[in-house]
Motif scaffolding. Structure first.
Motif, short mmCIF file in Angstrom:
data_model
loop_
_atom_site.label_atom_id
_atom_site.label_comp_id
_atom_site.label_asym_id
_atom_site.label_seq_id
_atom_site.Cartn_x
_atom_site.Cartn_y
_atom_site.Cartn_z
N MET A 1 33.22 46.28 48.57
CA MET A 1 33.93 45.44 49.53
C MET A 1 32.93 44.74 50.44
SD MET A 1 36.89 46.59 52.19
CE MET A 1 36.81 45.93 53.82
N SER A 2 33.13 43.44 50.65
CA SER A 2 32.19 42.65 51.44
C SER A 2 32.77 42.33 52.81
CB SER A 2 31.87 41.35 50.69
OG SER A 2 30.91 40.60 51.40
N THR A 3 31.94 42.45 53.83
CA THR A 3 32.35 42.17 55.22
C THR A 3 31.56 40.99 55.75
OG1 THR A 3 32.84 44.50 55.62
CG2 THR A 3 32.52 43.10 57.55
N GLU A 4 32.26 40.07 56.39
CA GLU A 4 31.61 38.87 56.93
C GLU A 4 30.95 39.17 58.27
OE1 GLU A 4 34.71 35.98 57.18
OE2 GLU A 4 34.52 35.37 55.08
N VAL A 5 29.79 38.57 58.48
CA VAL A 5 29.10 38.63 59.77
C VAL A 5 29.14 37.22 60.35
CG1 VAL A 5 26.94 39.12 60.97
CG2 VAL A 5 27.56 40.44 58.94
N ARG A 6 29.79 37.09 61.48
CA ARG A 6 30.00 35.75 62.07
C ARG A 6 29.33 35.65 63.44
NH1 ARG A 6 33.39 32.37 59.63
NH2 ARG A 6 34.57 33.16 57.83
N VAL A 7 29.15 34.42 63.88
CA VAL A 7 28.57 34.15 65.19
C VAL A 7 29.53 34.64 66.27
CG1 VAL A 7 27.76 32.36 66.78
CG2 VAL A 7 27.34 32.13 64.32
N PRO A 8 29.05 35.49 67.19
CA PRO A 8 29.94 35.98 68.25
C PRO A 8 30.21 34.91 69.29
CG PRO A 8 27.71 36.75 68.63
CD PRO A 8 27.70 36.04 67.30
N THR A 9 31.13 35.20 70.20
CA THR A 9 31.39 34.28 71.31
C THR A 9 30.12 34.13 72.13
OG1 THR A 9 33.70 34.96 71.41
CG2 THR A 9 32.79 33.87 73.35
N LEU A 10 29.70 32.90 72.36
CA LEU A 10 28.41 32.65 73.00
C LEU A 10 28.52 32.47 74.50
CD1 LEU A 10 27.03 30.17 70.34
CD2 LEU A 10 26.47 32.58 70.59
N GLY A 11 29.72 32.35 75.02
CA GLY A 11 29.88 32.21 76.45
C GLY A 11 30.40 30.84 76.85
N GLU A 12 30.69 30.71 78.11
CA GLU A 12 31.28 29.49 78.66
C GLU A 12 30.35 28.30 78.45
OE1 GLU A 12 31.99 27.94 83.15
OE2 GLU A 12 32.81 29.88 82.67
N SER A 13 30.90 27.22 77.95
CA SER A 13 30.22 25.93 77.74
C SER A 13 29.13 25.98 76.68
CB SER A 13 29.63 25.40 79.06
OG SER A 13 28.45 26.09 79.41
N VAL A 14 29.03 27.10 75.94
CA VAL A 14 28.04 27.20 74.88
C VAL A 14 28.77 27.18 73.55
CG1 VAL A 14 26.17 28.56 73.88
CG2 VAL A 14 26.53 28.56 76.36
N SER A 15 28.55 26.15 72.75
CA SER A 15 29.30 26.00 71.52
C SER A 15 28.47 26.19 70.26
CB SER A 15 29.94 24.60 71.47
OG SER A 15 28.94 23.60 71.55
N GLU A 16 27.14 26.25 70.39
CA GLU A 16 26.31 26.41 69.22
C GLU A 16 25.03 27.14 69.56
OE1 GLU A 16 25.66 22.42 67.90
OE2 GLU A 16 24.01 22.08 69.29
N ALA A 17 24.39 27.63 68.51
CA ALA A 17 23.14 28.36 68.68
C ALA A 17 22.25 28.09 67.48
CB ALA A 17 23.41 29.86 68.82
N THR A 18 20.99 28.47 67.59
CA THR A 18 20.05 28.34 66.50
C THR A 18 19.69 29.73 65.98
OG1 THR A 18 19.09 26.32 67.42
CG2 THR A 18 17.76 27.53 65.83
N VAL A 19 19.71 29.88 64.67
CA VAL A 19 19.31 31.17 64.08
C VAL A 19 17.80 31.28 64.24
CG1 VAL A 19 19.28 32.60 62.02
CG2 VAL A 19 21.20 31.05 62.42
N ALA A 20 17.35 32.19 65.12
CA ALA A 20 15.93 32.29 65.43
C ALA A 20 15.19 33.18 64.44
CB ALA A 20 15.75 32.83 66.85
N THR A 21 15.70 34.41 64.23
CA THR A 21 14.97 35.38 63.39
C THR A 21 15.96 36.26 62.64
OG1 THR A 21 13.23 35.47 65.06
CG2 THR A 21 13.21 37.19 63.38
N TRP A 22 15.68 36.47 61.37
CA TRP A 22 16.40 37.47 60.59
C TRP A 22 15.54 38.72 60.51
CZ3 TRP A 22 21.25 38.00 59.06
CH2 TRP A 22 22.07 36.87 59.02
N PHE A 23 16.10 39.85 60.93
CA PHE A 23 15.37 41.12 60.89
C PHE A 23 15.50 41.79 59.53
CE2 PHE A 23 16.90 40.81 65.40
CZ PHE A 23 15.69 40.39 65.92
N LYS A 24 16.47 41.36 58.75
CA LYS A 24 16.71 41.93 57.42
C LYS A 24 16.72 40.80 56.39
CE LYS A 24 17.49 46.25 58.71
NZ LYS A 24 16.71 47.39 58.19
N LYS A 25 16.50 41.18 55.14
CA LYS A 25 16.58 40.21 54.06
C LYS A 25 17.60 40.69 53.04
CE LYS A 25 12.60 42.13 51.53
NZ LYS A 25 12.30 43.21 52.47
N PRO A 26 18.12 39.81 52.21
CA PRO A 26 19.12 40.23 51.23
C PRO A 26 18.63 41.41 50.39
CG PRO A 26 18.98 37.85 51.29
CD PRO A 26 17.86 38.35 52.16
#
Length: 414
Positions: A1-26
């Motif tokens: 079974m696969s579970t999705e990992v989604r962008v959490p709520t970033l806060g007021e007036s913040v609508s986007e973010a940049t993926v800075a670092t992945w600590f894990k790899k596939p």
């Protein structure tokens, strides 16, 4: 079974973010709440944990990609062992183990091979190649964000959905630079925080009808009061008595009389706030941030000083959370700590007012017909003229001046 990992709520007036670092790899095993990646917003860094234990089966948003709230980041397969021969992996743009071991010519990867381009044996995602062919796009038309520059389907979709964005930077080109000067220049990409600061400040100028009114304040009374009680204050409350608490209390006092400065425009409505969340601009090595002292109208001098000190320390250490910078209704900016004698602060949208403090400098002034030397400070109130009239702005600044020149007015609510 696969579970999705989604962008959490970033806060007021913040609508986007940049993926800075992945600590894990596939293929890596992950535990519940183990950090998978780090997102960088214009305000803070957000860590994204794994919702379940299992294996990171797919990374959808690669490092450097911009993602919106609730966007899909990755898929985690519940279980202990990673699937080594999942047939769908190549469809998602990920080379199989055999592909990783050989190049496009079929030769072992470890041996040198003739490469016609800089990416060598990097294979674009099949779905991306198909989409590029359907839309008559060449390899150079799409910037790959995958590993080793691999073009993913999302890169093609982004290129198709933002054709004008590529043409937008038709700014005035730089003047020609001599070869001698070019060798002594350094080109550094702006951080996301700096880009956002630039964008928001320009938006404030373009959107608000921004004006600034000035006044000056004799700081003698505040300085005398501070010198008289600072030792007792620190002994009792465990924090030094600074100037910011006086200015915060004076602004609260003035905002009660001129509520327009504490309001904001929402469409064709004006939102009046029956509270004061005081933003305090803080300079950090990464750029300007504005943590908020919530309910400043209800707090004592000591409580305000303690909270400003804590927020300042967190800001300099890069540990401010999203909640620390949300919901400000009015802002104070102290350029005086850097030696500024006078400036016009820019609004922090959607707020309608910001007070600029400046350097305290002894100057000759006339008092009761006599020229005397007094510690003077210039004050500047920038305001949105769409909601704040000139009379209200001047009245606000005069009330701040009066409260600072005679702090007893704060106790008497005058």
């Amino acid at each position: 079974m696969s579970t999705e990992v989604r962008v959490p709520t970033l806060g007021e007036s913040v609508s986007e973010a940049t993926v800075a670092t992945w600590f894990k790899k596939p293929g890596d095993a992950v535990a519940v709440d183990e950090m998978l990646c780090e997102l960088e917003t214009d305000k803070v860094t957000v860590e994204v944990p794994s919702p379940v234990a299992g294996t990171l089966s797919e990374i959808v948003a690669n490092e450097g990609e911009t993602v919106g709230v609730d966007a899909l980041l990755a898929q985690v397969s519940e279980g202990d062992a990673p699937a080594k021969s999942a047939p769908e992996a190549p469809e998602e743009g990920k080379p199989s183990e055999q592909q990783k071991a050989t190049d496009v010519s079929g030769e072992p990867k470890g041996e040198p091979a003739e490469k016609g381009d800089a990416r060598g044996d990097t294979e674009d995602a099949p779905s991306a190649k198909k989409l590029m062919a359907e839309n008559d796009l060449k390899e150079g038309d799409v910037k790959g964000t995958g590993k080793d520059g691999r073009v993913m389907k999302g890169d093609v979709l982004k290129a198709l959905s933002e054709p004008k964005k590529a043409e937008a930077p038709k700014q005035t080109p730089r003047a020609p630079v001599s070869s001698n000067d070019a060798d002594r220049e350094e080109r550094v990409k702006m951080t996301r925080l700096r880009q956002t600061i630039a964008r928001r400040l320009k938006e404030a100028q373009n959107t608000a009808a921004m004006l600034t009114t000035y006044n000056e304040v004799d700081m003698s009374a505040v300085m005398d009061l501070r010198n008289t009680y600072k030792a007792q204050f620190e002994k009792k409350h465990g924090v030094k008595l600074g100037f910011m608490s006086f200015f915060a209390k004076a602004c609260v006092h003035a905002l009660n009389e001129v509520p327009d400065v504490n309001a904001e425009i929402d469409g064709d409505h004006v939102v009046y706030k029956n509270y004061v969340h005081m933003g305090v601009a803080v300079g950090t090595p990464s750029g300007l941030v504005v943590p908020v002292v919530r309910d400043a109208h209800e707090k004592s001098f000591a409580a305000i000083e303690k909270e400003i000190a804590e927020l300042g320390t967190k800001a300099r250490d890069g540990k401010l959370g999203m909640a620390d910078m949300q919901g400000g209704s009015f802002t104070i900016s102290n350029g005086g700590v850097y030696g500024s004698l006078m400036s016009s602060p820019i609004l922090n949208p959607p707020q309608s007012g910001i007070l600029g403090m400046h350097k305290i400098q002894e100057r000759p002034v006339v008092v009761d017909g006599q020229i005397v030397i007094r510690p003077m400070m210039y004050l500047a109130l920038s305001y949105d003229h769409r909601i704040v009239d000139g009379k209200g702005a001047v009245t606000f600044l005069v009330r701040v001046k009066e409260a600072l020149e005679d702090p007893r007015r704060l106790l008497m609510d005058l």
